[in-house]
Enzyme design. Structure first.
Site, PDB file in Angstrom:
ATOM      1  N   ASP B 161       0.805  -0.772  -0.049  1.00  0.00           N
ATOM      2  CA  ASP B 161       0.305  -0.129   0.011  1.00  0.00           C
ATOM      3  C   ASP B 161       0.740   1.306   0.112  1.00  0.00           C
ATOM      4  O   ASP B 161       1.515   1.876   1.200  1.00  0.00           O
ATOM      5  CB  ASP B 161      -0.994   0.108   1.488  1.00  0.00           C
ATOM      6  CG  ASP B 161      -1.806  -1.292   1.055  1.00  0.00           C
ATOM      7  OD1 ASP B 161      -1.677  -1.564   0.394  1.00  0.00           O
ATOM      8  OD2 ASP B 161      -2.781  -1.034   2.095  1.00  0.00           O
ATOM      9  N   LYS B 229      -6.928   2.904  -3.815  1.00  0.00           N
ATOM     10  CA  LYS B 229      -7.666   3.322  -2.624  1.00  0.00           C
ATOM     11  C   LYS B 229      -7.450   4.545  -1.817  1.00  0.00           C
ATOM     12  O   LYS B 229      -6.459   5.414  -1.914  1.00  0.00           O
ATOM     13  CB  LYS B 229      -6.163   2.657  -1.421  1.00  0.00           C
ATOM     14  CG  LYS B 229      -6.477   2.299   0.131  1.00  0.00           C
ATOM     15  CD  LYS B 229      -5.549   1.629   1.084  1.00  0.00           C
ATOM     16  CE  LYS B 229      -5.308   1.647   2.674  1.00  0.00           C
ATOM     17  NZ  LYS B 229      -3.912   0.987   3.180  1.00  0.00           N
ATOM     18  N   LYS B 265     -10.331   0.218  -2.637  1.00  0.00           N
ATOM     19  CA  LYS B 265     -10.286  -0.187  -1.561  1.00  0.00           C
ATOM     20  C   LYS B 265     -10.824   1.437  -0.755  1.00  0.00           C
ATOM     21  O   LYS B 265      -9.797   1.746  -0.412  1.00  0.00           O
ATOM     22  CB  LYS B 265      -9.030  -0.509  -0.938  1.00  0.00           C
ATOM     23  CG  LYS B 265      -9.099  -0.509   0.699  1.00  0.00           C
ATOM     24  CD  LYS B 265      -7.736  -0.877   1.155  1.00  0.00           C
ATOM     25  CE  LYS B 265      -6.879  -1.191   2.340  1.00  0.00           C
ATOM     26  NZ  LYS B 265      -5.425  -1.712   2.912  1.00  0.00           N
TER      27      LYS B 265
END
Lengths: 289, 329
Positions: B161, B229, B265
Site C-alpha cells: 500500500d 485506495k 479499497k
C-alpha cells in the site's frame, strides 16, 4: 372561541435524546376512563438494541463518578420533579384514575423515594461492604460495584411511584438502565424522561422505551451485552417471566424475578433492590512489613 | 481461499493507447483536466440514496460474510509490537474462533517491518499487505520510498500500500506523481517475475475536491496500480461513500476504455456493518457485480471486523451479541 387541543405524540428517550421509534410506530394512550390522551412511541427490538448501546456507552462515565456526585444528581432529579409536580399529578391521575389528592400522594412518595435512594449512594458500601478477618497478613475487604447495563421492565400499574422505585436503585449504585415503561400508562414515564434530560443525568444513564414488555422483554433478556434484568413489569405472567429467566441465563445475567403480583410500592423498599444489581469485589491487600 | 495476486497487466493492449497521454507533463495535464467534472451534489445524493437500500435475512448473511472476506485487517500504530501483530494475524485466519463457518479476512495490513511476523503466522492462507513509501505522509526522498517498498516485498509482503505525493499532486506536478507510482510498481517486482499487488493510496481527505479524486484515480490507474485506495486512515475525513462512488465510477470507466480491471479499497472511518453493506450495495450498483469479490474490493479497517462478527452472531443465534465476546484489537 374554543381553542383546539394540541394533540401530542411523545417519543422515546435514548442516549439523552428523544428519537422516534426506529419502527416508526406509535400507539394511542387512553386515560383511566378510556378517553384518548396522547400518542406514545411504540418501541421495537431495534430501539432496545440502540438503547443498550447508549447505556453501555454511558456506563464507564457514570460508574466512575463518585458516589457523592451520584447522590447529588439523584437529589437533583427529585428537585426537578418537585418543580413539575403539577404535571406529574395530572399525568398520574389521568393514567391511574382516582382523585387528585391520591395522585398527589403518589407523586410525593415518588419524589421522597428518589431522595431516600440518593442518600444511599455513599452509604451502601458501608452497610453491605465489609472488612473481612482472614488468617494471613492481609487486609481483606469487600465492596459493592455496579454490575453494568441493567434492563428494567417497569411495573404496569404503578406508573410513577413504581417506575421510580425500580429505576432509582439501579442507577444509584452506578449501573445504567434500559427501562421499558408501563404499556397502558406510559405518560408519567415520558415526563420522567423529560425531567432526567434536564437534571444533570448524563445521556444514556437512563433510557426509557415506551412499549409492550411482552415482545421487548425477550430481546432484552437474551441480549449478551446486558448484565442484569428486573422482570417486575411482567408480574403475574408466569409463563413469560420463566421464559425471560431462561433467556437471561445464557450470559449469566443477574435476574430480579417477577413477583406474583405487583407489590405495594408505598412500603419501605428493601436493600435488595440495590444489592441485586451489584457485584461484590473482594480485595486482598498485603500488610506492609 | 485467499485472493490470488493477478499477473502483470502493464502489457495490456488497452493501456498502450494511453502511452502518449503519459508521455509528457503537458499531455498528462491536458488529459486529466479533460476528464468530465464530478457533479458534487449529484454524487452525494446518489451515494445517500444507495445507502437507503434495505438488506435483510439471507442477503444480509451473505453480505456480512462477503464483507468479512474483504477486510484488510489493519494495525498501523507506532506502538505495534510483534505480539500484537501476531494476535491480529491469528484473528485474520479465524475471526470468530467459536464458529468454524466464519471465513478468513482478505489480508493483514501492517508496517513493512512487521511483515515477517505476520507471514510466520498466516503463511499463504491470508495475504500480507505492507504500507510503504514513507507512509502516511509520503514525505521522503525517492530512494527511501523505493527502499521501503523493496524491503517489504523481500520480507514476503503480498501487497504493497503506497501513498502518493499529495503535495506534488496538488501543485499540479502530475508527471512526477505518475513516475513515482511507476517506480514503486517496479520495486514491487519479485525475482521470479511476479509482483506484489500495488495499492495506491490517494488520501482523498487531502485532495479537496471530487474532481481531484477522479484525476488522481485515473493517474494511479494509468501508472499501473492494481488497486486505488482512499486513505491512510490517519487523516480526517477518511473514506466516505461519495468519494468511493467517484472511484468506483473511475474503475468502471477505466475498464471500458482499456479492458483493465482495477480494484478499489476504501479505508478508515468504516465502523459499522451497516456502513459496510452500504458500500457493497454501491459496488454492485456503480461498478457492477464483477467487483464484488475480495480480489477487486477491500475494506481497510480494524474495528469494523468485530462489528461484522457481532452482526453475524446475531443472525446465527437470534440474539444480540456484545463486544465482550470478541477480541480487542
Amino acid at each position: 372561541m374554543a381553542r383546539i387541543d394540541v394533540r401530542k405524540t411523545y417519543k422515546l428517550y435514548i442516549g439523552g435524546a428523544f428519537p422516534r421509534s426506529e419502527s416508526g410506530h406509535s400507539y394511542e394512550v387512553q386515560d383511566s376512563k378510556g378517553k384518548f390522551v396522547a400518542n406514545a412511541a411504540l418501541a421495537s427490538r431495534k430501539d432496545v438494541r440502540d438503547a443498550v448501546v447508549a447505556a453501555r456507552k454511558a456506563f464507564p462515565g457514570w460508574s466512575s463518578r463518585t458516589a457523592y456526585n451520584r447522590a447529588q444528581i439523584l437529589y437533583r432529579i427529585a428537585e426537578v420533579m418537585e418543580d413539575r409536580r403539577a404535571q406529574f399529578v395530572q399525568a398520574v391521575q389521568q393514567s391511574e384514575g382516582g382523585t387528585a389528592a391520591a395522585a398527589g400522594r403518589q407523586v410525593d412518595e415518588a419524589i421522597d423515594r428518589l431522595v431516600w435512594y440518593a442518600g444511599w449512594a455513599d452509604k451502601l458500601a458501608q452497610v453491605v461492604g465489609n472488612a473481612n478477618p482472614v488468617a494471613g497478613p492481609f487486609f481483606n475487604h469487600s465492596a459493592p460495584e455496579p454490575t453494568g447495563v441493567v434492563g428494567v421492565l417497569a411495573p404496569q400499574s404503578s406508573s410513577l411511584l413504581g417506575l421510580v422505585s425500580v429505576v432509582a436503585p439501579v442507577i444509584v449504585t452506578g449501573n445504567t438502565a434500559v427501562v421499558v415503561s408501563s404499556y397502558s400508562r406510559p405518560l408519567p414515564a415520558v415526563t420522567f424522561s423529560e425531567v432526567m434530560a434536564t437534571s444533570d443525568v448524563p445521556g444514556g444513564v437512563v433510557n426509557v422505551l415506551t412499549g409492550d414488555a411482552a415482545p421487548l422483554g425477550p430481546w432484552l433478556a437474551a441480549h449478551m451485552d446486558v448484565n442484569a434484568i428486573d422482570l417486575c413489569g411482567v408480574a403475574g405472567d408466569d409463563e413469560l417471566s420463566t421464559a425471560l429467566e431462561v433467556a437471561a441465563a445464557d450470559n449469566l445475567k443477574r435476574v430480579r424475578r417477577a413477583p406474583a403480583a405487583e407489590p405495594d410500592w408505598s412500603a419501605d423498599p428493601a436493600l435488595s433492590t440495590m444489592t441485586d444489581f451489584v457485584e461484590t469485589k473482594t480485595v486482598w491487600h498485603p500488610i506492609g512489613v | 481461499m485467499p485472493p490470488t495476486v493477478s499477473t502483470d497487466q502493464g502489457s495490456s493492449p488497452g493501456l498502450a493507447a494511453y502511452a502518449d497521454v503519459t508521455a509528457s507533463e503537458t499531455s498528462l495535464r491536458r488529459f486529466l483536466h479533460g476528464l468530465p467534472g464530478v457533479d458534487q451534489v449529484g454524487a452525494e445524493a446518489r451515494a445517500a440514496q444507495l445507502g437507503t437500500r434495505s438488506i435483510k435475512t439471507t442477503a444480509k448473511a451473505h453480505a456480512l460474510d462477503l464483507a468479512i472476506t474483504m477486510v484488510d485487517l489493519t494495525t498501523l500504530e507506532g506502538q505495534d509490537t510483534p505480539g500484537k501483530v501476531r494476535a491480529l494475524a491469528n484473528k485474520a485466519l479465524r475471526p470468530d474462533p467459536a464458529d468454524p463457518t466464519c471465513p478468513s479476512v482478505a489480508a493483514v495490513c501492517v508496517y513493512g517491518d512487521m511483515v515477517a511476523d505476520v507471514k510466520a503466522v498466516v503463511g499463504d492462507n491470508v495475504n500480507v499487505a505492507a504500507v510503504a513509501t514513507a507512509f502516511p505522509s509520503g514525505r521522503a526522498s525517492m530512494e527511501i520510498k523505493l527502499a521501503d517498498t523493496r524491503d517489504a516485498v523481500a520480507a514476503g509482503a503480498d501487497e504493497i500500500d503506497m501513498v502518493i505525493d499529495r503535495g506534488a499532486f496538488l501543485a499540479g506536478h502530475y508527471l512526477q506523481v505518475f513516475e513515482e507510482i511507476v517506480a514503486v510498481r517496479e520495486a514491487c517486482q519479485r525475482a521470479d517475475g511476479t509482483h506484489a499487488h500495488l495499492k495506491v493510496i490517494m488520501e482523498t481527505g487531502e485532495l479537496q475536491t471530487y474532481d481531484n479524486v477522479r484525476r488522481a484515480s485515473w493517474l494511479s490507474m494509468l501508472a499501473g496500480g492494481d488497486f486505488i485506495k482512499t486513505s491512510t486512515g490517519k487523516v480526517q475525513p477518511a473514506a466516505t461513500l461519495p468519494v468511493t462512488l467517484v472511484m468506483l465510477e473511475a474503475v468502471r470507466d477505466f475498464r471500458e476504455a482499456t479492458g483493465v480491471q482495477i480494484g478499489v479499497k476504501p479505508a478508515g472511518g468504516i465502523r459499522t456493518s451497516k456502513d459496510a453493506i452500504k458500500y457493497l450495495v454501491m459496488v454492485n450498483e456503480v461498478a457492477g457485480p464483477d467487483w464484488l469479490t475480495p480480489d477487486w474490493f477491500r475494506f481497510g479497517a480494524s474495528t469494523l471486523l468485530n462489528e461484522l462478527l457481532m452482526q453475524r452472531t446475531k443472525l446465527t443465534t437470534g440474539r444480540y451479541s456484545g463486544p465482550d465476546y470478541f477480541t480487542l484489537d
